[in-house]
Design a protein around this motif. Structure first.
Motif, mmCIF file in Angstrom:
data_model
loop_
_atom_site.group_PDB
_atom_site.id
_atom_site.type_symbol
_atom_site.label_atom_id
_atom_site.label_comp_id
_atom_site.label_asym_id
_atom_site.label_seq_id
_atom_site.Cartn_x
_atom_site.Cartn_y
_atom_site.Cartn_z
ATOM 1 N N LEU A 48 0.815 -1.213 0.000
ATOM 2 C CA LEU A 48 0.000 0.000 0.000
ATOM 3 C C LEU A 48 0.849 1.264 0.000
ATOM 4 C CD1 LEU A 48 -2.739 1.420 0.184
ATOM 5 C CD2 LEU A 48 -2.658 1.119 2.667
ATOM 6 N N ARG A 49 1.852 1.304 0.856
ATOM 7 C CA ARG A 49 2.704 2.493 0.949
ATOM 8 C C ARG A 49 3.428 2.749 -0.374
ATOM 9 N NH1 ARG A 49 7.749 2.412 2.412
ATOM 10 N NH2 ARG A 49 7.524 0.354 3.369
ATOM 11 N N GLU A 50 3.954 1.684 -0.981
ATOM 12 C CA GLU A 50 4.644 1.829 -2.261
ATOM 13 C C GLU A 50 3.670 2.213 -3.372
ATOM 14 O OE1 GLU A 50 6.605 -1.873 -2.835
ATOM 15 O OE2 GLU A 50 8.045 -1.571 -1.188
ATOM 16 N N HIS A 51 2.483 1.663 -3.313
ATOM 17 C CA HIS A 51 1.466 1.980 -4.316
ATOM 18 C C HIS A 51 1.082 3.455 -4.267
ATOM 19 C CE1 HIS A 51 -2.249 1.665 -6.678
ATOM 20 N NE2 HIS A 51 -2.838 2.334 -5.707
ATOM 21 N N ILE A 52 0.863 3.972 -3.073
ATOM 22 C CA ILE A 52 0.482 5.381 -2.917
ATOM 23 C C ILE A 52 1.625 6.292 -3.376
ATOM 24 C CG2 ILE A 52 -0.117 7.162 -1.243
ATOM 25 C CD1 ILE A 52 -2.380 5.242 -1.829
#
Length: 229
Positions: free
Chosen positions: A65-69
């Motif tokens: 999630l963090r990398e996606h955002i």
């Protein structure tokens, strides 16, 4: 706004069509704010949920999630952490638990929308219950809503037949219905969520806060009273 194909009229209740995704934190925040506004105002609302995929091309394995955002919005680690802390506090104030973690993953939600669509066909209340359960499953329990077994477990927790849900999801029988509903709202210009349409006339986007929703509800109720008087 044009009439949604699955909305209903009521003389006293305000219909709110909410276009959203179950992995959108502002969607559950916005809904909780709206529900609190309705409670404080004493105005009845009837909510209908409609599908929107934030990441329709998301792969089977999902993404961190963090990398996606960071990749999608150019958000730094510090900004991402601050945003998660803010959402967590806002959720707590509204009685919802965000349980973020660094290994949390963004997932494909097409099957989740099929499950909501399936429940909605039984009754709007069942669709609403399913939507709320999936919000909690993703944000609170950090479960993978792309997995059929996870979705079936969520449905079973609400009293639905697990084997029936597995068969429905494996067949993809609700897929076309979801695609048609998504297309309807996209044709009305909806490109971000949450998007709320009050009495099929007034569009409000984003999570606007309890006070702003109170104003919207009061204005819509007053207009309806003038029309029916």
């Amino acid at each position: 706004m044009p009439t949604s194909p699955d909305s209903h009229d009521s003389d006293t209740t305000i219909t709110v069509d909410i276009v959203s995704d179950v992995v959108c934190p502002w969607c559950i925040i916005g809904y909780r704010q709206l529900a609190e506004a309705a409670r404080q105002s004493g105005i009845d609302i009837e909510v209908h949920w409609h599908p929107f995929e934030l990441n329709p091309q998301m792969g089977e394995e999902g993404e961190n999630l963090r990398e996606h955002i960071a990749a999608k919005y150019g958000t730094s680690d510090e900004d991402s952490r601050s945003a998660r802390e803010r959402l967590t506090q806002m959720g707590a104030d509204l009685g919802f638990t965000f349980n973020y973690a660094d290994d949390m993953r963004m997932v494909n939600t097409f099957r989740a929308h099929q499950l909501i669509d399936w429940a909605e066909q039984r009754s709007p209340d069942e669709g609403h219950r399913m939507k709320q359960a999936l919000f909690s499953a993703f944000f609170t329990e950090r479960r993978d809503l792309h997995r059929i077994d996870v979705l079936a477990d969520v449905a079973a927790s609400l009293g639905h037949d697990r084997d029936e849900v597995v068969a429905m999801l494996e067949s993809g029988e609700r897929g076309e219905s979801v695609r048609q509903r998504q297309a309807f709202w996209q044709q009305q210009g909806i490109s971000g969520v949450p998007a709320m349409v009050f009495n099929r006339r007034y569009l409000v986007t984003g999570a606007q806060g309890v006070e702003n929703y109170q104003e919207v509800l009061a204005q819509v109720a007053a207009e309806r009273a003038e029309v029916t008087s």
